[in-house]
Design a protein around this motif. Structure first.
Motif, mmCIF file in Angstrom:
data_model
loop_
_atom_site.group_PDB
_atom_site.id
_atom_site.type_symbol
_atom_site.label_atom_id
_atom_site.label_comp_id
_atom_site.label_asym_id
_atom_site.label_seq_id
_atom_site.Cartn_x
_atom_site.Cartn_y
_atom_site.Cartn_z
ATOM 1 N N VAL A 92 14.240 -1.992 6.546
ATOM 2 C CA VAL A 92 13.860 -2.466 7.878
ATOM 3 C C VAL A 92 12.529 -3.209 7.827
ATOM 4 N N VAL A 93 11.552 -2.660 7.105
ATOM 5 C CA VAL A 93 10.235 -3.294 7.023
ATOM 6 C C VAL A 93 10.331 -4.644 6.315
ATOM 7 N N LEU A 94 11.115 -4.709 5.240
ATOM 8 C CA LEU A 94 11.306 -5.990 4.541
ATOM 9 C C LEU A 94 11.991 -7.007 5.454
ATOM 10 N N PHE A 95 12.888 -6.525 6.295
ATOM 11 C CA PHE A 95 13.527 -7.417 7.261
ATOM 12 C C PHE A 95 12.486 -7.983 8.237
ATOM 13 N N PHE A 96 11.572 -7.122 8.710
ATOM 14 C CA PHE A 96 10.504 -7.583 9.593
ATOM 15 C C PHE A 96 9.607 -8.603 8.880
ATOM 16 N N VAL A 97 9.294 -8.347 7.628
ATOM 17 C CA VAL A 97 8.464 -9.280 6.856
ATOM 18 C C VAL A 97 9.160 -10.637 6.756
ATOM 19 N N PHE A 98 10.470 -10.618 6.538
ATOM 20 C CA PHE A 98 11.245 -11.861 6.481
ATOM 21 C C PHE A 98 11.183 -12.606 7.818
ATOM 22 N N ILE A 99 11.286 -11.868 8.929
ATOM 23 C CA ILE A 99 11.194 -12.482 10.261
ATOM 24 C C ILE A 99 9.801 -13.067 10.476
ATOM 25 N N PHE A 100 8.757 -12.343 10.031
ATOM 26 C CA PHE A 100 7.394 -12.869 10.140
ATOM 27 C C PHE A 100 7.266 -14.192 9.371
ATOM 28 N N TYR A 101 7.878 -14.232 8.200
ATOM 29 C CA TYR A 101 7.829 -15.457 7.394
ATOM 30 C C TYR A 101 8.539 -16.602 8.116
ATOM 31 N N PHE A 131 0.832 -1.213 0.000
ATOM 32 C CA PHE A 131 0.000 0.000 0.000
ATOM 33 C C PHE A 131 0.861 1.256 0.000
ATOM 34 N N TRP A 132 1.881 1.289 0.881
ATOM 35 C CA TRP A 132 2.742 2.474 0.950
ATOM 36 C C TRP A 132 3.578 2.638 -0.308
ATOM 37 N N THR A 133 3.961 1.532 -0.939
ATOM 38 C CA THR A 133 4.734 1.604 -2.186
ATOM 39 C C THR A 133 3.897 2.233 -3.296
ATOM 40 N N PHE A 134 2.665 1.764 -3.453
ATOM 41 C CA PHE A 134 1.785 2.326 -4.489
ATOM 42 C C PHE A 134 1.389 3.763 -4.157
ATOM 43 N N SER A 135 1.261 4.081 -2.886
ATOM 44 C CA SER A 135 0.946 5.459 -2.489
ATOM 45 C C SER A 135 2.063 6.411 -2.890
ATOM 46 N N ASN A 136 3.314 5.986 -2.702
ATOM 47 C CA ASN A 136 4.455 6.823 -3.077
ATOM 48 C C ASN A 136 4.542 7.021 -4.582
ATOM 49 N N ILE A 137 4.050 6.016 -5.328
ATOM 50 C CA ILE A 137 4.077 6.131 -6.789
ATOM 51 C C ILE A 137 3.050 7.159 -7.273
ATOM 52 N N PHE A 138 1.835 7.096 -6.699
ATOM 53 C CA PHE A 138 0.752 7.967 -7.172
ATOM 54 C C PHE A 138 0.769 9.348 -6.512
ATOM 55 N N ILE A 139 1.338 9.449 -5.313
ATOM 56 C CA ILE A 139 1.424 10.757 -4.643
ATOM 57 C C ILE A 139 2.852 11.245 -4.761
#
Length: 210
Positions: free
Chosen positions: A87-96, A51-59
């Motif tokens: 950092v967020v991708l690192f957290f996603v990896f830990i969640f996985y 969501f934040w990635t697409f938001s940065n693209i359109f805004i």
């Protein structure tokens, strides 16, 4: 009498067997529920970063930042953005990893440890996001207000009026805290609900005595 004693012994054996089967069934149910909860934590975190990635693209905020004529501000915010993604991708990896651990573990104590570890990771993730939102909001407002030439008239007016300065600062603080409060409620609603269910599973596991 002897036959009755034998029957009682046989009944006790069956009773213990039924109790053991019941505990195993309860464990399997808790295991499945815990795995599902952690899977949803992983899915929500992926949806959030998408969501934040697409938001940065359109805004597009580049035009506003370029008006500041201070490239160091632009670089600082860009660095903050890329750092946040890492950092967020690192957290996603830990969640996985937590999801894989909980899905494959068979020992009760291992499952309990994985649940507690997952709860801590999610709590760190939420506090990190709230901290990053606060820092980004402060830096963005500071850059827009101090370095944006369109704000020159307002800055001059505030500088000559102490009451107006106090009012402006108060409004900015309220806006930032309100913005932060909205995200805190969002995280508490989503992740908080899942963590409460996960901790309830942990407490149920403590009752099981294999």
């Amino acid at each position: 009498m002897k036959e009755l004693d034998l029957l009682k012994k046989d009944w006790k054996k069956n009773a213990n067997s039924f109790a053991q089967i019941s505990e195993i069934e309860i464990y399997n149910m808790i295991h499945k529920k815990s795995s599902s909860i952690v899977k949803w934590i992983l899915i929500i975190s992926i949806l959030e970063i998408s969501f934040w990635t697409f938001s940065n693209i359109f805004i597009n905020t580049d035009d506003v930042l370029q008006k500041t004529n201070h490239p160091e501000i632009v670089y600082a915010l860009e660095f903050l953005t890329y750092f946040n993604y890492i950092v967020v991708l690192f957290f996603v990896f830990i969640f996985y990893k937590n999801y894989r651990t909980i899905s494959t573990t068979v020992a009760t104590k291992s499952l309990m440890s994985a649940i507690l570890r997952t709860r801590k990771t999610v709590q760190y993730y939420v506090w990190y996001n709230l901290g990053m939102i606060l820092i980004t909001a402060i830096l963005s407002i500071f850059a827009a207000f101090v370095y944006n030439p369109d704000m020159a008239f307002l800055k001059e007016k505030i500088a000559n009026n102490g009451k107006a300065m106090f009012l402006t600062i108060s409004i900015l603080i309220v806006v930032i805290l309100s913005f932060l409060g909205v995200f805190w409620c969002f995280y508490r609603l989503l992740y908080g609900t899942l963590l409460r269910r996960l901790y309830a599973n942990y407490k149920e596991l403590k009752k099981i005595d294999f």
